[in-house]
Design a protein around this motif. Structure first.
Motif, mmCIF file in Angstrom:
data_model
loop_
_atom_site.group_PDB
_atom_site.id
_atom_site.type_symbol
_atom_site.label_atom_id
_atom_site.label_comp_id
_atom_site.label_asym_id
_atom_site.label_seq_id
_atom_site.Cartn_x
_atom_site.Cartn_y
_atom_site.Cartn_z
ATOM 1 N N ALA A 98 -7.720 -0.777 -8.304
ATOM 2 C CA ALA A 98 -7.237 0.600 -8.086
ATOM 3 C C ALA A 98 -6.751 0.771 -6.650
ATOM 4 O O ALA A 98 -5.703 1.387 -6.405
ATOM 5 C CB ALA A 98 -8.340 1.602 -8.411
ATOM 6 N N TRP A 99 -7.495 0.223 -5.699
ATOM 7 C CA TRP A 99 -7.075 0.295 -4.292
ATOM 8 C C TRP A 99 -5.756 -0.446 -4.103
ATOM 9 O O TRP A 99 -4.826 0.070 -3.477
ATOM 10 C CB TRP A 99 -8.150 -0.284 -3.383
ATOM 11 C CG TRP A 99 -7.657 -0.430 -1.985
ATOM 12 C CD1 TRP A 99 -7.620 0.541 -1.023
ATOM 13 C CD2 TRP A 99 -7.073 -1.593 -1.395
ATOM 14 N NE1 TRP A 99 -7.054 0.043 0.130
ATOM 15 C CE2 TRP A 99 -6.704 -1.264 -0.076
ATOM 16 C CE3 TRP A 99 -6.822 -2.888 -1.850
ATOM 17 C CZ2 TRP A 99 -6.111 -2.177 0.792
ATOM 18 C CZ3 TRP A 99 -6.224 -3.796 -1.002
ATOM 19 C CH2 TRP A 99 -5.881 -3.437 0.308
ATOM 20 N N ALA A 100 -5.669 -1.659 -4.640
ATOM 21 C CA ALA A 100 -4.478 -2.496 -4.453
ATOM 22 C C ALA A 100 -3.238 -1.840 -5.048
ATOM 23 O O ALA A 100 -2.138 -1.975 -4.507
ATOM 24 C CB ALA A 100 -4.698 -3.872 -5.071
ATOM 25 N N GLU A 101 -3.396 -1.120 -6.142
ATOM 26 C CA GLU A 101 -2.249 -0.486 -6.792
ATOM 27 C C GLU A 101 -1.703 0.702 -5.994
ATOM 28 O O GLU A 101 -0.567 1.101 -6.204
ATOM 29 C CB GLU A 101 -2.612 -0.077 -8.213
ATOM 30 C CG GLU A 101 -2.755 -1.303 -9.118
ATOM 31 C CD GLU A 101 -3.273 -0.992 -10.501
ATOM 32 O OE1 GLU A 101 -3.679 0.168 -10.767
ATOM 33 O OE2 GLU A 101 -3.295 -1.932 -11.320
ATOM 34 N N THR A 102 -2.498 1.232 -5.081
ATOM 35 C CA THR A 102 -2.030 2.371 -4.275
ATOM 36 C C THR A 102 -1.834 2.013 -2.801
ATOM 37 O O THR A 102 -1.326 2.830 -2.044
ATOM 38 C CB THR A 102 -3.028 3.544 -4.369
ATOM 39 O OG1 THR A 102 -4.288 3.132 -3.850
ATOM 40 C CG2 THR A 102 -3.178 4.026 -5.801
ATOM 41 N N ALA A 103 -2.212 0.802 -2.410
ATOM 42 C CA ALA A 103 -2.131 0.395 -1.004
ATOM 43 C C ALA A 103 -0.685 0.179 -0.579
ATOM 44 O O ALA A 103 0.141 -0.314 -1.349
ATOM 45 C CB ALA A 103 -2.931 -0.884 -0.787
ATOM 46 N N THR A 104 -0.407 0.567 0.657
ATOM 47 C CA THR A 104 0.911 0.324 1.249
ATOM 48 C C THR A 104 0.723 -0.221 2.658
ATOM 49 O O THR A 104 -0.303 0.017 3.293
ATOM 50 C CB THR A 104 1.758 1.607 1.317
ATOM 51 O OG1 THR A 104 1.045 2.597 2.059
ATOM 52 C CG2 THR A 104 2.085 2.142 -0.061
#
Length: 123
Positions: free
Chosen positions: A60-66
């Motif tokens: 979930a974190w990786a899918e929203t990380a920039t």
């Protein structure tokens, strides 16, 4: 202690490399995920949540990380640390309990609230 970082998918040229999913399957002793263990046994939860839940949080974190430029994290971008703390098989039960407690305390001090899961393998 041995710690490595994993991504959601293996990077180019990393065919056969471990991913977040394969490491979690091994940690949870999923069928067929740990051929190096003769008789896999259910892991014992020592701290936090089960590895699959920690992986879901990392995903979930990786899918929203920039990054600083606003670019999304690549699917082969590292998003999970996983490690193994090994001891000799002849270690006494008392020494094992002390080692396990000290290891979890060190992990908490090292990773803080980013530490999500610690399991014990008895196989």
């Amino acid at each position: 202690m041995h710690v490595e970082a994993y991504a959601r998918t293996a990077g180019k040229g990393k065919a056969g490399g471990h991913t977040l999913a394969s490491v979690v399957a091994e940690a949870e002793r999923a069928e067929g995920a740990c051929p190096h263990v003769a008789t896999p046994a259910e892991p014992l939860l020592v701290y936090g949540v089960r590895p699959a839940e920690a992986a879901a949080q990392a995903t979930a974190w990786a899918e929203t990380a920039t990054d600083a430029r606003g670019h999304k994290l690549r699917k082969d971008g590292l998003c999970l640390l996983a490690g193994v703390a090994s001891v000799p098989p002849e270690m006494s039960d008392r020494d094992w309990k002390d080692f396990k407690k000290q290891t979890v305390e060190w992990l908490k001090s090292e990773y803080g609230d980013r530490l999500k899961s610690v399991v014990e393998h008895t196989d």
